[in-house]
Write a protein that holds these residues in place. Structure first.
Motif, PDB file in Angstrom:
ATOM      1  N   GLY A  89       0.809  -1.212   0.000  1.00 50.33           N
ATOM      2  CA  GLY A  89       0.000   0.000   0.000  1.00 50.33           C
ATOM      3  C   GLY A  89       0.840   1.259   0.000  1.00 50.33           C
ATOM      4  N   PRO A  90       0.218   2.405  -0.254  1.00 44.65           N
ATOM      5  CA  PRO A  90       0.935   3.682  -0.347  1.00 44.65           C
ATOM      6  C   PRO A  90       1.467   4.137   1.008  1.00 44.65           C
ATOM      7  CG  PRO A  90      -1.431   4.041  -0.417  1.00 44.65           C
ATOM      8  CD  PRO A  90      -1.231   2.558  -0.474  1.00 44.65           C
ATOM      9  N   VAL A  91       2.549   4.925   0.960  1.00 46.80           N
ATOM     10  CA  VAL A  91       3.150   5.491   2.168  1.00 46.80           C
ATOM     11  C   VAL A  91       3.492   6.948   1.895  1.00 46.80           C
ATOM     12  CG1 VAL A  91       4.107   3.325   3.031  1.00 46.80           C
ATOM     13  CG2 VAL A  91       5.434   4.714   1.440  1.00 46.80           C
ATOM     14  N   SER A  92       3.716   7.694   2.966  1.00 48.77           N
ATOM     15  CA  SER A  92       4.089   9.104   2.846  1.00 48.77           C
ATOM     16  C   SER A  92       5.436   9.319   3.513  1.00 48.77           C
ATOM     17  CB  SER A  92       3.038   9.999   3.513  1.00 48.77           C
ATOM     18  OG  SER A  92       1.772   9.828   2.908  1.00 48.77           O
ATOM     19  N   HIS A  93       6.321  10.000   2.811  1.00 48.41           N
ATOM     20  CA  HIS A  93       7.628  10.321   3.387  1.00 48.41           C
ATOM     21  C   HIS A  93       7.439  11.175   4.643  1.00 48.41           C
ATOM     22  CE1 HIS A  93      11.863  11.374   3.612  1.00 48.41           C
ATOM     23  NE2 HIS A  93      11.509  12.644   3.706  1.00 48.41           N
ATOM     24  N   GLY A  94       8.135  10.808   5.715  1.00 52.17           N
ATOM     25  CA  GLY A  94       8.031  11.538   6.969  1.00 52.17           C
ATOM     26  C   GLY A  94       6.907  11.066   7.870  1.00 52.17           C
ATOM     27  N   GLU A  95       6.137  10.099   7.422  1.00 51.09           N
ATOM     28  CA  GLU A  95       5.005   9.599   8.207  1.00 51.09           C
ATOM     29  C   GLU A  95       5.488   8.954   9.502  1.00 51.09           C
ATOM     30  OE1 GLU A  95       1.943   5.852   7.730  1.00 51.09           O
ATOM     31  OE2 GLU A  95       2.306   7.104   5.956  1.00 51.09           O
ATOM     32  N   ARG A  96       4.875   9.332  10.624  1.00 52.34           N
ATOM     33  CA  ARG A  96       5.185   8.719  11.913  1.00 52.34           C
ATOM     34  C   ARG A  96       4.539   7.341  11.981  1.00 52.34           C
ATOM     35  NH1 ARG A  96       9.042  10.134  14.951  1.00 52.34           N
ATOM     36  NH2 ARG A  96       7.892   9.150  16.652  1.00 52.34           N
ATOM     37  N   ALA A  97       5.257   6.382  12.580  1.00 51.43           N
ATOM     38  CA  ALA A  97       4.724   5.023  12.645  1.00 51.43           C
ATOM     39  C   ALA A  97       5.433   4.248  13.747  1.00 51.43           C
ATOM     40  CB  ALA A  97       4.895   4.318  11.300  1.00 51.43           C
ATOM     41  N   THR A  98       4.882   3.080  14.028  1.00 59.02           N
ATOM     42  CA  THR A  98       5.502   2.118  14.940  1.00 59.02           C
ATOM     43  C   THR A  98       5.673   0.810  14.192  1.00 59.02           C
ATOM     44  OG1 THR A  98       4.477   3.123  16.895  1.00 59.02           O
ATOM     45  CG2 THR A  98       5.272   0.858  17.112  1.00 59.02           C
ATOM     46  N   ILE A  99       6.864   0.235  14.262  1.00 58.02           N
ATOM     47  CA  ILE A  99       7.119  -1.051  13.617  1.00 58.02           C
ATOM     48  C   ILE A  99       7.079  -2.138  14.682  1.00 58.02           C
ATOM     49  CG2 ILE A  99       9.643  -0.886  13.813  1.00 58.02           C
ATOM     50  CD1 ILE A  99       7.979  -2.241  10.691  1.00 58.02           C
ATOM     51  N   GLU A 100       6.334  -3.202  14.417  1.00 52.18           N
ATOM     52  CA  GLU A 100       6.241  -4.338  15.334  1.00 52.18           C
ATOM     53  C   GLU A 100       6.929  -5.525  14.677  1.00 52.18           C
ATOM     54  OE1 GLU A 100       2.262  -5.080  16.765  1.00 52.18           O
ATOM     55  OE2 GLU A 100       1.714  -2.971  16.459  1.00 52.18           O
ATOM     56  N   LEU A 101       8.069  -5.911  15.240  1.00 50.32           N
ATOM     57  CA  LEU A 101       8.854  -7.010  14.690  1.00 50.32           C
ATOM     58  C   LEU A 101       8.347  -8.344  15.227  1.00 50.32           C
ATOM     59  CD1 LEU A 101      12.297  -5.228  15.008  1.00 50.32           C
ATOM     60  CD2 LEU A 101      11.045  -5.677  12.903  1.00 50.32           C
ATOM     61  N   PRO A 102       8.615  -9.441  14.504  1.00 45.04           N
ATOM     62  CA  PRO A 102       7.981 -10.724  14.840  1.00 45.04           C
ATOM     63  C   PRO A 102       8.556 -11.419  16.064  1.00 45.04           C
ATOM     64  CG  PRO A 102       9.467 -11.009  12.992  1.00 45.04           C
ATOM     65  CD  PRO A 102       9.410  -9.531  13.272  1.00 45.04           C
ATOM     66  N   PHE A 103       9.486 -10.777  16.780  1.00 42.09           N
ATOM     67  CA  PHE A 103      10.031 -11.421  17.976  1.00 42.09           C
ATOM     68  C   PHE A 103       9.770 -10.571  19.219  1.00 42.09           C
ATOM     69  CE2 PHE A 103      13.240  -9.746  15.078  1.00 42.09           C
ATOM     70  CZ  PHE A 103      13.777  -8.678  15.783  1.00 42.09           C
ATOM     71  N   GLY A 104       8.610  -9.885  19.212  1.00 49.99           N
ATOM     72  CA  GLY A 104       8.174  -9.178  20.402  1.00 49.99           C
ATOM     73  C   GLY A 104       8.846  -7.850  20.641  1.00 49.99           C
ATOM     74  N   LEU A 105       9.336  -7.202  19.593  1.00 53.32           N
ATOM     75  CA  LEU A 105      10.014  -5.921  19.735  1.00 53.32           C
ATOM     76  C   LEU A 105       9.296  -4.876  18.893  1.00 53.32           C
ATOM     77  CD1 LEU A 105      12.554  -4.543  20.978  1.00 53.32           C
ATOM     78  CD2 LEU A 105      13.710  -5.008  18.815  1.00 53.32           C
ATOM     79  N   ALA A 106       9.002  -3.727  19.495  1.00 49.48           N
ATOM     80  CA  ALA A 106       8.365  -2.623  18.780  1.00 49.48           C
ATOM     81  C   ALA A 106       9.235  -1.383  18.914  1.00 49.48           C
ATOM     82  CB  ALA A 106       6.971  -2.358  19.337  1.00 49.48           C
ATOM     83  N   ALA A 107       9.261  -0.560  17.856  1.00 49.76           N
ATOM     84  CA  ALA A 107      10.067   0.659  17.867  1.00 49.76           C
ATOM     85  C   ALA A 107       9.315   1.758  17.136  1.00 49.76           C
ATOM     86  CB  ALA A 107      11.426   0.410  17.212  1.00 49.76           C
ATOM     87  N   GLU A 108       9.438   2.973  17.654  1.00 56.51           N
ATOM     88  CA  GLU A 108       8.795   4.123  17.026  1.00 56.51           C
ATOM     89  C   GLU A 108       9.790   4.854  16.141  1.00 56.51           C
ATOM     90  OE1 GLU A 108       7.207   6.516  20.140  1.00 56.51           O
ATOM     91  OE2 GLU A 108       5.534   5.142  20.552  1.00 56.51           O
ATOM     92  N   GLY A 109       9.246   5.496  15.086  1.00 58.83           N
ATOM     93  CA  GLY A 109      10.113   6.233  14.182  1.00 58.83           C
ATOM     94  C   GLY A 109       9.315   6.839  13.051  1.00 58.83           C
TER      95      GLY A 109
END
Length: 313
Positions: free
Chosen positions: A57-77
């Motif tokens: 799907g589409p994304v926007s440069h500079g968009e704030r988000a949280t990534i949830e990795l498959p081993f129980g780790l989440a990071a904001e960026g």
């Protein structure tokens, strides 16, 4: 989220760009949570500063988000890029890559526990066909290693590799291409050995540029029969080995350079061409330069072997 048998590449480099995705097996499914909800994505490369990914799907440069990795780790960026097929996700806070790697391994069932490929750049020594050359690592896994070297390696050739702080690794060259090569280890390097070593590598501070200073004269400078050398070698302390460069030696003293500083009175074993291991004790250390004494002086026939080994062919 299902834990994949293979994962993204974990990189000890801080460099991150939105490079094209790698091989499908070097990707981990993840979730990207942003203003438009959660979207599936694939993570290809993880560094301390961020990760590379592809998104549906589409994304926007500079968009704030949280990534949830498959081993129980989440990071904001935030999203860096416009093409969903080649994006970078920049972390707000640096990530402990080795810690994330440990969590990835712990999340896998024991029967599927396979360490992902790790990117790192460390100097190594390549011994092959009676020669020794320095090179650099590109990536590493328990089963093998990718290297950069000017050594003329051939597919099928047996090699011995020395990385600072690990035992020498024996393997076979599987492929070569324009100064790069892939080596399969004869014996797998277990993650129980690899993880503590990676932690030391990640925590090590790169040596700062040494200011131009006048070093004291070499203890071998006035020794008439000292051999002047420029040869790769390695030294051992306990079960760990470190790469070094032989500069000069006499029957009683040896001068070498090493990225690892060994304190005076340190007892080591040094590999000498045509002779093998020899016990030494450090008596001086000036940054990378070391002067050591042979615990057992070299005899005339051993000096003759060394002289022949360094004679131009």
């Amino acid at each position: 989220m299902t834990i994949p048998a293979r994962s993204a590449i974990f990189s000890l480099s801080n460099e991150l760009d939105s490079s094209p995705p790698g091989a499908p097996e070097d990707a981990a499914p993840a979730l990207l949570s942003g203003p438009d909800g959660k979207r599936d994505c694939f993570v290809h490369r993880i560094t301390s500063g961020g990760l590379s990914l592809t998104v549906t799907g589409p994304v926007s440069h500079g968009e704030r988000a949280t990534i949830e990795l498959p081993f129980g780790l989440a990071a904001e960026g935030w999203i860096d890029g416009h093409d969903p097929a080649r994006l970078a996700f920049r972390f707000d806070q640096p990530l402990d890559v080795v810690g994330a790697l440990a969590r990835c391994l712990a999340a896998l069932p024991a029967e599927r526990r396979q360490m992902p490929r790790i990117e790192l750049r460390q100097r190594l020594c390549v011994r092959h066909s009676g020669q020794a050359d320095f090179g650099w690592t590109r990536n590493l896994s328990p089963a093998g290693i990718g290297i950069e070297t000017r050594a003329p390696l051939a597919v099928g050739e047996a090699v011995e590799l020395t990385l600072d702080g690990l035992r020498p690794l024996v393997g076979e060259v599987r492929w070569t291409e324009r100064g790069q090569a892939g080596v399969a280890f004869a014996e797998e390097l277990g993650w129980q050995t690899l993880m503590p070593w990676l932690r030391k590598v990640a925590n090590s501070t790169p040596r700062a540029a040494t200011p131009t200073i006048d070093l004291p004269p070499s203890a071998l400078g006035a020794v008439k029969d000292a051999l002047r050398l420029d040869l790769p070698t390695h030294v051992r302390s306990g079960v760990s080995w470190w790469n070094a460069q032989l500069s000069a030696l006499s029957n009683a003293l040896v001068e070498f350079e090493s990225a690892t500083e060994f304190a005076p009175l340190s007892s080591l074993w040094m590999s000498l061409p045509e002779i093998g291991g020899w016990p030494i004790r450090v008596i001086e250390c000036h940054g990378a330069r070391h002067i050591a004494e042979f615990r057992v002086p070299l005899r005339p026939h051993e000096m003759a072997k060394l002289t022949e080994a360094v004679r131009p062919r």
